[in-house]
Design an enzyme around this catalytic site. Structure first.
Site, short mmCIF file in Angstrom:
data_model
loop_
_atom_site.label_atom_id
_atom_site.label_comp_id
_atom_site.label_asym_id
_atom_site.label_seq_id
_atom_site.Cartn_x
_atom_site.Cartn_y
_atom_site.Cartn_z
N CYS A 129 1.01 -1.09 -0.11
CA CYS A 129 -0.01 -0.12 0.00
C CYS A 129 1.01 1.09 -0.05
CB CYS A 129 -0.95 -0.16 1.15
SG CYS A 129 -0.31 -0.24 2.76
N ARG A 130 2.31 1.16 0.71
CA ARG A 130 2.81 2.62 0.38
C ARG A 130 4.01 2.49 -0.47
NH1 ARG A 130 3.53 5.71 5.63
NH2 ARG A 130 4.00 6.78 4.07
#
Lengths: 316, 341
Positions: free
Chosen positions: A261-262
């Site tokens: 997600c990052r």
């Protein structure tokens, strides 16, 4: 699996079905990769670090937007000589520095202390993940006998009576090496340590439009580790937060994975830093940068400055 | 090490091959058993994969993956065939799987005869010249198993048949390859090995000849070129992909290679190269060069002669026992349902 995680997976799956994979490059703008850029970067990784290879995985899980022979990348049998927990103890003892996770604090790049003298395997120019062990400077090696000793209760360990050999199979052969060949040897250390090994794979995550790293662990006798035990080898700051246990997109079973997600945000930051220093990042080097950043998560490799320096070097 | 290996009476000892089975293999075997094979217990041809040691800290394994089993009828045959071809990290080794229907028949398997039968195949392929054309057959392996599909548990045992030299080979010398060549030879050798390993035609060919010319130029050649390499004053080494990482012992594949060298080429003094890598490239510091003495086995004249064989795999405690893996946690639908709830 946690409920929220499951909901997210369902959502992701639905979005992936509707939107299709990325085809337009947004590597410099967003830190993401299109499918063709992923293949380009993968080809480059395979040619520079030939322990990596493309594989096709399970036919039923094949992604139509990737070539059948280039579904994901894998490198097998990477030794991990110590549990991350013991590396962390040393790291704290050595006055460890801030982790990449503290990146919101803008000072994280500005500090420029001397890189530690640690002779780290990462200093070699290619991040091939030949070895998940990071530092050897300290000789205190944490015994994993607790894990090993508990084996008796485990289901995977056979009942001895079950294996009595009726025909008493004994092979006598003087030319067979009888010594302890199964254990790893640390060259400059008298300690002999039984070794866990990992298969590390990189898949393309269509939703996040980034590569994603998966870890499949094996114990000292090359038996599959439960993914939960893999977490012992991951920096405790990341275990269960950034590292999750999910179905592998191309292999059977559950595997530990660094949640993507990052990824694009971090990659974007790296790219920005490189560009601000006048280095034009090339998309085929993406996976080299990416692996540097992943190894930081997995094994907490010393300090951020040193790592960034290496990123820069690998691009020059 | 130098003192030890300079003594001519040292027995050459080989580090056994080790097996690793990916759980994808057991899953495919389960579905093959349920959907196609039924109660058929015929032996199944399988393919194991290995690569030269690529890290000084661990040996490489003979690995079984889902792709090790024959493809399901009609599916994927063409794709699969082209994929594994020339993958440098997956040198294919032919094997055979005896999967039984019951634990009783698994235990009743006559392991000695099976091993003997595989060894005979290897010996015949050496003598027919087939092994020089397709050198992978020298590392043939054997797997016996009982797949308990009700409990998702798999009993299995590997054998890596090795022809026993009688009398055994003795070691004259064994050193890191860096110490055995001039700088020019070493550079040329590394370059030649890397070229061999990067061409899709040869990357997965695990046995080869290394010929070193007087001008330090090194060429890697397939085994079938042996005759061509004779008599032109070149130094000849017998090279093989060594899965073993140990500094004082060559790995298992050298055993049957020595048997071939002895049987086909009648050599008594053999120079061999245990080829190993680092980060996927030739590493002459880790690779070994050795010199061994072999003698023609007793009874070789007899056309029926087949050397003895050893090779059932020991477990981590060095015991001759069967292994078992349970995949209930990841395969049993009831358990999966519980953990998903």
């Amino acid at each position: 699996m946690v409920l929220s995680q499951k909901l997210h997976e369902a959502f992701k799956g639905a979005v992936e079905r509707v939107t299709g994979p990325r085809t337009v490059s947004a590597f410099k703008e967003k830190g993401v990769l299109s499918v063709s850029e992923f293949i380009l970067a993968g080809d480059n990784l395979v040619s520079k670090c030939p322990t990596w290879s493309w594989e096709s995985g399970e036919p039923s899980k094949r992604k139509s937007y990737l070539p059948p022979g280039k579904q994901y990348l894998i490198t097998r049998n990477v030794p991990c000589l110590r549990r991350a927990a013991s590396i962390e103890e040393e790291y704290e003892a050595a006055g460890g520095e801030v982790l990449l996770e503290d990146e919101d604090n803008d000072g994280w790049l500005a500090t420029h202390g001397n890189p530690k003298e640690t002779k780290s395997s990462d200093e070699e120019n290619l991040p091939s993940m030949e070895n998940l062990e990071i530092s050897k400077k300290n000789k205190t090696i944490q015994s994993i006998s607790s894990y090993f000793g508990a084996g008796e209760e485990e289901e995977d360990i056979p009942d001895m009576e079950e294996y009595e050999e009726p025909d008493n199979l004994i092979e006598t052969d003087a030319a067979t090496l009888q010594s302890n060949y199964l254990v790893a040897q640390e060259p400059d250390d008298d300690n002999i340590l039984r070794t866990r090994t990992y298969d590390v794979s990189i898949t393309y995550d269509q939703y996040f439009q980034t590569p994603r790293v998966w870890l499949t662990g094996y114990d000292e006798s090359r038996m599959l580790l439960q993914p939960e035990l893999v977490l012992e080898d991951v920096s405790q700051d990341h275990a269960r937060k950034t590292v999750t246990i999910e179905d592998h997109p191309h292999l059977s079973g559950k595997h530990a994975s660094v949640h993507p997600c990052r990824h694009s945000a971090v990659m974007k930051k790296i790219i920005d830093v490189l560009m601000s220093r006048g280095v034009e990042p090339e998309v085929d080097k993406y996976l080299f940068l990416f692996l540097k950043f992943q190894s930081l998560i997995e094994m907490k490799c010393g300090n951020v400055q040193q790592w960034l320096l290496m990123c820069l070097l690998s691009l020059l | 090490m130098a003192e030890e290996s300079s003594s001519p009476s040292v027995l050459l000892q080989f580090a056994p091959f080790q097996s690793a089975v990916d759980d994808g293999f057991w899953r495919r075997l389960s579905s093959l058993k349920l959907d196609t094979l039924g109660i058929d217990q015929s032996p199944i041809p399988i393919t194991g994969f290995y690569a030269p040691c690529s890290n000084p800290q661990v040996s490489n394994y003979l690995t079984l993956l889902a792709e090790s089993l024959p493809p399901e009828a009609g599916k994927e045959a063409s794709v699969r065939g082209t994929l594994s071809l020339g993958n440098r990290n997956r040198c294919p080794v032919p094997g055979i799987l005896y999967n039984t229907n019951t634990l009783e028949s698994y235990r009743a398997i006559d392991k000695r005869s099976l091993l003997k039968a595989e060894a005979k195949k290897i010996w015949e392929e050496i003598n027919s010249g087939k092994a020089e054309e397709d050198s992978a057959v020298l590392s043939r392996f054997l797997l016996i198993s009982f797949a308990d599909l009700k409990k998702w548990s798999f009993h299995y045992w590997f054998a890596f048949p090795a022809l026993v030299l009688d009398p055994p080979a003795t070691l004259v010398n064994l050193q890191p390859a860096t110490q055995c060549f001039t700088l020019a030879e070493a550079e040329s050798l590394s370059a030649a090995c890397n070229k061999w390993r990067s061409s899709s035609l040869t990357a997965d060919v695990p046995f080869f000849l290394v010929s070193i010319a007087s001008d330090s130029n090194v060429a890697i050649r397939p085994l079938r070129d042996w005759a061509v390499c004779q008599g032109d004053g070149q130094k000849l080494l017998f090279g093989f992909y060594d899965p073993c990482n140990l500094p004082n012992n060559p790995g298992w594949p050298l055993r049957n290679f020595l048997a071939l060298i002895c049987a086909r080429w009648n050599m008594e003094k053999v120079c061999f190269l245990c080829y190993r890598e680092k980060h996927g490239f030739a590493d002459l510091g880790l690779s070994l060069v050795g010199e061994a003495l072999i003698s023609v086995p007793q009874g070789r004249k007899d056309p029926q002669y087949v050397p003895n064989a050893v090779g059932w795999e020991l477990n981590i405690e060095k015991k001759m026992v069967s292994r078992r893996i349970s995949l209930a946690q990841s395969m049993d639908p009831t358990r999966l349902a519980i953990s998903a709830a």
